[in-house]
Write a protein that holds these residues in place. Structure first.
Motif, short mmCIF file in Angstrom:
data_model
loop_
_atom_site.label_atom_id
_atom_site.label_comp_id
_atom_site.label_asym_id
_atom_site.label_seq_id
_atom_site.Cartn_x
_atom_site.Cartn_y
_atom_site.Cartn_z
N VAL A 119 -3.81 -5.62 2.67
CA VAL A 119 -4.47 -6.09 1.29
C VAL A 119 -4.65 -4.89 0.25
CG1 VAL A 119 -6.57 -7.19 0.41
CG2 VAL A 119 -5.80 -8.04 2.41
N LEU A 151 2.15 -9.41 1.88
CA LEU A 151 1.58 -10.78 2.29
C LEU A 151 2.00 -11.31 3.60
CD1 LEU A 151 1.59 -12.43 -1.28
CD2 LEU A 151 -0.26 -11.32 -0.22
N VAL A 175 0.13 -9.81 5.90
CA VAL A 175 -1.23 -10.40 5.91
C VAL A 175 -1.06 -11.41 6.99
CG1 VAL A 175 -3.33 -11.54 4.85
CG2 VAL A 175 -1.90 -9.18 3.86
N ALA A 176 0.02 -12.34 6.88
CA ALA A 176 0.07 -13.49 7.64
C ALA A 176 0.03 -13.26 9.09
CB ALA A 176 1.20 -14.19 7.27
N ALA A 190 -1.17 -4.26 -0.91
CA ALA A 190 -0.57 -5.30 -1.93
C ALA A 190 -1.56 -4.92 -3.28
CB ALA A 190 -1.05 -6.65 -1.52
N THR A 191 -2.59 -4.54 -3.53
CA THR A 191 -3.36 -4.60 -4.54
C THR A 191 -3.71 -3.26 -5.20
OG1 THR A 191 -5.52 -4.43 -3.25
CG2 THR A 191 -4.58 -6.56 -3.90
N THR A 233 4.79 -6.42 -2.67
CA THR A 233 3.62 -7.44 -2.51
C THR A 233 4.02 -8.36 -1.70
OG1 THR A 233 3.00 -6.38 -4.83
CG2 THR A 233 2.04 -8.58 -3.78
N SER A 234 5.41 -8.93 -1.79
CA SER A 234 5.55 -10.06 -1.10
C SER A 234 5.76 -9.60 0.45
CB SER A 234 7.00 -10.63 -1.38
OG SER A 234 7.03 -11.19 -2.68
#
Length: 482
Positions: free
Chosen positions: A350, A438, A441-442, A353-354, A434-435
């Motif tokens: 996270v 994510l 994260v999953a 990504a941010t 970013t993709s």
């Protein structure tokens, strides 16, 4: 044996175990920062040079279950010394002025050393007091991860100032020291042990693993020759199915598949597979992002050596987490620690990504990743070994490390595929990172949920640990919680 003598031997043995585990991990990772130098020195393509890393991982994955079975028998000391001798010879081949093919042979021999990590755990469990062995096994697991963070910047620095042979020369030096260390410190296995290697089963497993890791590493095969890739994938599945059936039927299995089916062991290995893919994915994303040139519109254009220094927070915080985890395990169940560690790694995704607009944010994400990986790696052996007899320590952990290797390869492949899908030119678009984050994260969410489910099954109030199916002579764990 007096208590003083036991403590004296433990003081000598523990550093030796840690050093050997660190060396084999660091030497196997030497291929990562040297790929460009290999391509330039030997006048080969980058794809060909990539095999200096891939072949070490492949040989390690194949050798690990075989060494684990040999390490469960009476000749564990001889197995350790013979394996380190192979690593030393391989290291010498990487230094000598020989053709590229011999470099690959040397790297394959170095990769065999990855199978020693589980044997170091078996030695610790057999020859150290219970409390000391638990902490030592956790740290062995951690240093086998952070070894890459130690070897990467050192190899890059030597390659930058002394050339490729100087970097590989470091591997020869430390492996020779590791061999001498093992010769002087490794004790013989306890009496009464026996181990038989199912050669046919080992060959079938090797074939299946080679195909799986090859398909994970050769991403271009899926886009250019889909039919061939699918055919090889089916062959890999068939080989692994044949191996599983043969292991269930033989009296001398390479891996006790019945024990692996125990909920605690199966759940831990699933968490290792999914979690390992996520952890390696974030590691590769951060290092690749850091080396992307400014001209692309993002990235920091770091050199190989400076990019290696980005791994320092990973190694330092990973080691800190490894030291803390055994103490935390006195209050928190092992699967809950796995879940918490996976959640921390998810937090690293996270963060990446941010917030990745400056180098400090990348270092923070790498530090979070290191702490999560260190805690996860330190907690994993306790979950598995709580339901594993001492005689099967090396074999059980060897299987877990094979699962980890497959997970890492999948993480690398997933990252490459996601970034390739977002490539409009030579480099991926920033949004592709970013993709990929994510996706990570999953993966860590799945790992967290798997670990929580395992914790509920292991709750002493509802489902106390009992003897695993197919593992004779193992009673209830000496500790209610692992």
């Amino acid at each position: 044996m007096s208590t003083a003598l036991i403590h004296s031997e433990a003081r000598l043995l523990v550093p030796a175990l840690m050093f050997i585990a660190l060396v084999v991990a660091a030497v196997a990772s030497l291929g990562t920062p040297l790929i460009t130098s290999v391509a330039t020195t030997f006048h080969v393509s980058l794809d060909s040079a990539q095999w200096t890393l891939t072949i070490a991982l492949l040989s390690g994955a194949v050798a690990t279950p075989v060494l684990g079975r040999l390490g469960a028998g009476p000749h564990r000391r001889a197995t350790i010394l013979a394996t380190l001798a192979i690593v030393v010879v391989g290291s010498a081949l990487t230094v000598l002025p020989l053709p590229f093919a011999w470099l690959l042979v040397g790297r394959a021999a170095q990769g065999v050393g990855l199978g020693l990590t589980a044997l170091m755990m078996g030695v610790a469990r057999d020859h150290l007091p219970e409390e000391r062995s638990t902490a030592t096994i956790a740290l062995i697991s951690v240093v086998s991860i952070i070894g890459a963070g130690v070897g990467y910047p050192l190899a890059a620095l030597l390659a930058e100032f002394g050339g490729l042979r100087a970097a590989y020369g470091l591997g020869l030096l430390v492996t020779a020291i590791a061999f001498v260390t093992a010769w002087r410190s490794m004790p013989a296995a306890p009496e009464g042990r026996s181990a038989h290697v199912n050669v046919a089963g080992a060959l079938v497993l090797a074939g299946g693993l080679l195909l799986v890791l090859f398909l994970a590493g050769e991403r271009s095969l899926w886009s250019r020759h889909l039919a061939v890739a699918v055919t090889l994938a089916v062959a890999a599945v068939l080989l692994l199915c044949v191996w599983t059936v043969s292991e269930l039927r033989t009296k001398t299995p390479l891996v006790d598949v019945r024990a692996v089916r125990h909920p605690a062991v199966a759940g831990a290995n699933i968490a290792m597979l999914v979690g390992g893919s996520g952890m390696y994915l974030l590691l590769t994303l951060i290092t690749r992002y850091a080396q992307t040139p400014h001209s692309v519109g993002y990235g920091f254009g770091l050199t190989t050596f400076v990019a290696g220094l980005v791994l320092i927070p990973f190694s330092v915080l990973g080691f800190v987490a490894g030291k803390l985890t055994p103490r935390v395990r006195e209050r928190i169940d092992g699967p809950l620690l796995l879940a918490g560690s996976a959640a921390i790694v998810g937090g690293g995704f996270v963060l990446f990504a941010t917030a990745r607009s400056n180098l400090a944010e990348l270092l923070a994400a790498m530090g979070v990743l290191g702490f999560g990986v260190g805690s996860f790696s330190a907690a994993m052996p306790g979950v598995i070994l709580a339901v594993t007899p001492k005689s099967e320590t090396s074999s059980a952990m060897s299987f877990n490390y094979v699962v980890r290797s497959v997970g890492y390869s999948l993480g690398s492949a997933i990252g490459g595929l996601v970034l390739a899908a977002g490539t409009g030119r030579l480099f991926p678009d920033d949004d592709a990172y970013t993709s990929a984050a994510l996706v990570g994260v999953a993966a860590m969410a799945i790992t967290t949920m798997t670990s929580l489910a395992l914790a509920r099954r292991r709750s002493p109030e509802t489902n106390p640990i009992t003897t695993p199916v197919g593992v004779p002579g193992l009673g209830r764990s000496s500790r209610t919680r692992s």
